[in-house]
Scaffold this motif. Structure first.
Motif, PDB file in Angstrom:
ATOM      1  N   PRO A  96       0.807  -1.237   0.000  1.00  0.00           N
ATOM      2  CA  PRO A  96       0.000   0.000   0.000  1.00  0.00           C
ATOM      3  C   PRO A  96       0.830   1.273   0.000  1.00  0.00           C
ATOM      4  CG  PRO A  96      -0.829  -1.579   1.622  1.00  0.00           C
ATOM      5  CD  PRO A  96       0.498  -2.088   1.161  1.00  0.00           C
ATOM      6  N   TYR A  97       2.116   1.154   0.363  1.00  0.00           N
ATOM      7  CA  TYR A  97       2.981   2.339   0.421  1.00  0.00           C
ATOM      8  C   TYR A  97       3.856   2.456  -0.831  1.00  0.00           C
ATOM      9  CZ  TYR A  97       1.502   2.111   5.258  1.00  0.00           C
ATOM     10  OH  TYR A  97       0.744   2.052   6.389  1.00  0.00           O
ATOM     11  N   HIS A  98       3.436   1.757  -1.881  1.00  0.00           N
ATOM     12  CA  HIS A  98       4.134   1.816  -3.163  1.00  0.00           C
ATOM     13  C   HIS A  98       5.549   1.254  -3.070  1.00  0.00           C
ATOM     14  CE1 HIS A  98       1.335   5.281  -4.732  1.00  0.00           C
ATOM     15  NE2 HIS A  98       0.672   4.230  -4.291  1.00  0.00           N
ATOM     16  N   ILE A  99       5.729   0.229  -2.239  1.00  0.00           N
ATOM     17  CA  ILE A  99       7.000  -0.475  -2.133  1.00  0.00           C
ATOM     18  C   ILE A  99       6.827  -1.848  -2.780  1.00  0.00           C
ATOM     19  CG2 ILE A  99       8.674  -1.545  -0.583  1.00  0.00           C
ATOM     20  CD1 ILE A  99       8.889   1.431  -0.428  1.00  0.00           C
ATOM     21  N   GLU A 100       7.675  -2.159  -3.750  1.00  0.00           N
ATOM     22  CA  GLU A 100       7.641  -3.459  -4.426  1.00  0.00           C
ATOM     23  C   GLU A 100       8.946  -4.195  -4.139  1.00  0.00           C
ATOM     24  OE1 GLU A 100       7.115  -5.326  -8.943  1.00  0.00           O
ATOM     25  OE2 GLU A 100       7.202  -3.150  -8.625  1.00  0.00           O
ATOM     26  N   ILE A 101       8.842  -5.450  -3.684  1.00  0.00           N
ATOM     27  CA  ILE A 101      10.026  -6.254  -3.380  1.00  0.00           C
ATOM     28  C   ILE A 101      10.244  -7.258  -4.510  1.00  0.00           C
ATOM     29  CG2 ILE A 101      11.155  -7.778  -1.719  1.00  0.00           C
ATOM     30  CD1 ILE A 101       9.306  -6.597   0.430  1.00  0.00           C
ATOM     31  N   LEU A 102      11.418  -7.195  -5.123  1.00  0.00           N
ATOM     32  CA  LEU A 102      11.742  -8.057  -6.257  1.00  0.00           C
ATOM     33  C   LEU A 102      12.805  -9.064  -5.825  1.00  0.00           C
ATOM     34  CD1 LEU A 102      12.111  -5.277  -8.991  1.00  0.00           C
ATOM     35  CD2 LEU A 102      10.046  -6.562  -8.382  1.00  0.00           C
ATOM     36  N   PRO A 103      12.454 -10.351  -5.696  1.00  0.00           N
ATOM     37  CA  PRO A 103      13.437 -11.343  -5.249  1.00  0.00           C
ATOM     38  C   PRO A 103      14.290 -11.889  -6.397  1.00  0.00           C
ATOM     39  CG  PRO A 103      11.257 -12.333  -5.332  1.00  0.00           C
ATOM     40  CD  PRO A 103      11.085 -10.899  -5.735  1.00  0.00           C
ATOM     41  N   PHE A 104      15.581 -12.047  -6.117  1.00  0.00           N
ATOM     42  CA  PHE A 104      16.521 -12.689  -7.028  1.00  0.00           C
ATOM     43  C   PHE A 104      17.240 -13.781  -6.224  1.00  0.00           C
ATOM     44  CE2 PHE A 104      15.732  -8.573  -8.799  1.00  0.00           C
ATOM     45  CZ  PHE A 104      15.763  -8.758 -10.179  1.00  0.00           C
ATOM     46  N   TYR A 105      17.135 -15.019  -6.678  1.00  0.00           N
ATOM     47  CA  TYR A 105      17.665 -16.149  -5.921  1.00  0.00           C
ATOM     48  C   TYR A 105      18.873 -16.767  -6.628  1.00  0.00           C
ATOM     49  CZ  TYR A 105      13.103 -15.903  -3.611  1.00  0.00           C
ATOM     50  OH  TYR A 105      11.986 -15.477  -2.934  1.00  0.00           O
ATOM     51  N   PHE A 106      19.916 -17.068  -5.851  1.00  0.00           N
ATOM     52  CA  PHE A 106      21.077 -17.758  -6.407  1.00  0.00           C
ATOM     53  C   PHE A 106      21.237 -19.127  -5.753  1.00  0.00           C
ATOM     54  CE2 PHE A 106      22.601 -15.036  -2.925  1.00  0.00           C
ATOM     55  CZ  PHE A 106      23.356 -15.908  -2.157  1.00  0.00           C
ATOM     56  N   GLU A 107      22.003 -19.999  -6.407  1.00  0.00           N
ATOM     57  CA  GLU A 107      22.257 -21.328  -5.874  1.00  0.00           C
ATOM     58  C   GLU A 107      23.222 -21.214  -4.699  1.00  0.00           C
ATOM     59  OE1 GLU A 107      23.604 -23.863  -9.031  1.00  0.00           O
ATOM     60  OE2 GLU A 107      22.062 -23.114 -10.404  1.00  0.00           O
ATOM     61  N   LEU A 108      22.903 -21.911  -3.628  1.00  0.00           N
ATOM     62  CA  LEU A 108      23.602 -21.721  -2.361  1.00  0.00           C
ATOM     63  C   LEU A 108      25.093 -22.007  -2.456  1.00  0.00           C
ATOM     64  CD1 LEU A 108      23.417 -21.054   0.629  1.00  0.00           C
ATOM     65  CD2 LEU A 108      22.755 -23.414   1.069  1.00  0.00           C
ATOM     66  N   ARG A 120      21.613  -9.680 -13.004  1.00  0.00           N
ATOM     67  CA  ARG A 120      20.194  -9.569 -13.360  1.00  0.00           C
ATOM     68  C   ARG A 120      19.514  -8.514 -12.491  1.00  0.00           C
ATOM     69  NH1 ARG A 120      16.875 -13.609 -12.109  1.00  0.00           N
ATOM     70  NH2 ARG A 120      15.302 -12.719 -13.474  1.00  0.00           N
ATOM     71  N   LEU A 121      19.875  -8.495 -11.225  1.00  0.00           N
ATOM     72  CA  LEU A 121      19.294  -7.528 -10.289  1.00  0.00           C
ATOM     73  C   LEU A 121      19.658  -6.101 -10.715  1.00  0.00           C
ATOM     74  CD1 LEU A 121      19.421  -7.761  -6.420  1.00  0.00           C
ATOM     75  CD2 LEU A 121      20.067  -5.662  -7.578  1.00  0.00           C
ATOM     76  N   LEU A 122      20.917  -5.870 -11.030  1.00  0.00           N
ATOM     77  CA  LEU A 122      21.356  -4.527 -11.414  1.00  0.00           C
ATOM     78  C   LEU A 122      20.651  -4.047 -12.675  1.00  0.00           C
ATOM     79  CD1 LEU A 122      25.197  -4.869 -10.762  1.00  0.00           C
ATOM     80  CD2 LEU A 122      23.568  -3.531  -9.419  1.00  0.00           C
TER      81      LEU A 122
END
Length: 358
Positions: A96-108, A120-122
């Motif tokens: 609701p506060y216009h915050i979007e969380i974008l997950p990027f996952y790597f292999e452990l 990819r994140l950048l």
């Protein structure tokens, strides 16, 4: 003026003796205003300690802030599954506060995967980043790129000081290693032999958070009135049989009486070896409230667990970044979680709280 009263622009205009339009232009720094009128308005603003409603201003602009998350894939390890369990509820809370969380996952256990996901994140050009910087060289490279792009970032779980993040959320890993040594000495003090740090991770040379824990563990034991002998055991085995043979060899060679396991997932494999070979006198201190560790604690095969509250670390990191983006509030340089000692006697209270917080 009543401090509890909501201050409106027309109130400031009345106190300043200027028009509402002039006050609006001074507050929002737009348009032309004479130096005399500007001085009058700024004097009143200072007297009433006026702060513009940044949230309303931000929401009115319809700007969406993107916070990117870089972390190990939650399906690869129960610790990271727990650490990221609050992601869904955190996304809903800040939407609701216009915050979007974008997950990027790597292999452990794959540093190349970390590098690729960071690229990819950048490419998505986020407004801020929260990351678990497990791999030291790759994390430093990633952090330098964030600095160049002027993107604020927070570390959680692991702190790399040289990267100079905006903040760190987690525990003092060096102190947690000292705590583990203290606990093992408490239950093993009347036995002969050595205390060992057991690493069961292929990429331990890149994992600075393991090194910090081990350094704390060793330093504590060296500083005792009667210094305690310590050793480090590194096992890179792809089967339980090979792991068992390697562990038994090390236990016999170093006369191990206590094992410190700095990862959450290593205790199950270790306890199984001790159980199968009737080595119940060897004590274990492990980490985190994953289900396998909870079961081993209740059965007496683990003496203590150190709780890192990984599910709260992500939540607090997003909280600080959201406040930084919305309100320009700088976060604390470090938010250190307490070093919680979990035993068979208090495990139920922690598991109940963990369920409620999911």
């Amino acid at each position: 003026m009543d401090k509890n009263k909501i201050i409106r622009i027309k109130d400031i205009a009345k106190l300043s003796g200027v028009s509402v339009g002039t006050v609006d232009r001074v507050i929002h720094e737009r348009g032309k205003v004479s130096e005399v009128s500007k001085a009058k308005v700024e004097k009143v603003l200072k007297e009433i300690n006026y702060t513009p409603n940044l949230l309303a201003k931000t929401l009115g602009s319809n700007k969406v802030f993107k916070i990117a998350l870089l972390a190990p894939h939650l399906d690869e390890d129960p610790y990271w599954n727990l650490a990221l369990s609050a992601l869904g509820s955190t996304q809903k809370e800040w939407q609701p506060y216009h915050i979007e969380i974008l997950p990027f996952y790597f292999e452990l256990h794959n540093a190349d995967s970390y590098h690729k996901e960071s690229e990819r994140l950048l490419a998505c050009n986020p407004d801020a980043v929260i990351s678990a910087p497990i791999y030291l060289p790759e994390a430093l490279t990633f952090s330098k790129k964030l600095k160049v792009m002027n993107i604020p970032f927070i570390h959680f779980n692991t702190l790399i000081t040289e990267a100079d993040p905006l903040a760190f959320i987690g525990q003092d890993l060096y102190q947690s290693g000292r705590l583990a040594a203290s606990l093992l000495n408490l239950v093993c003090h009347d036995q002969k032999g050595s205390l060992a740090t057991l690493h069961i991770v292929q990429s331990i040379q890149h994992s600075i958070h393991f090194q910090d824990k081990e350094n704390g563990f060793n330093d504590y034991c060296k500083a005792l009135a009667s210094p305690q002998k310590t050793t480090s055991i590194l096992i890179n085995a792809h089967t339980q049989e090979l792991f068992e043979a390697s562990l038994l060899k090390a236990i016999n060679e170093f006369e191990v009486k206590g094992l410190f396991i700095p990862t959450s997932s290593g205790a199950k494999k270790t306890a199984e070896v001790l159980r199968n070979n009737h080595l119940k006198d060897i004590k274990i201190v492990g980490y985190d409230l994953i289900q396998d560790n909870i079961d081993l604690l209740r059965s007496g095969e683990i003496e203590f667990l150190i709780n890192q509250s990984p599910n709260k670390q992500l939540y607090r990191g997003v909280y600080h970044l959201a406040h930084h983006l919305l309100f320009k509030n700088p976060p604390p340089k470090k938010e250190l979680f307490p070093l919680e000692i979990i035993t068979r006697e208090n495990i139920d209270s922690y598991t109940c709280a963990q369920i409620l917080n999911q």
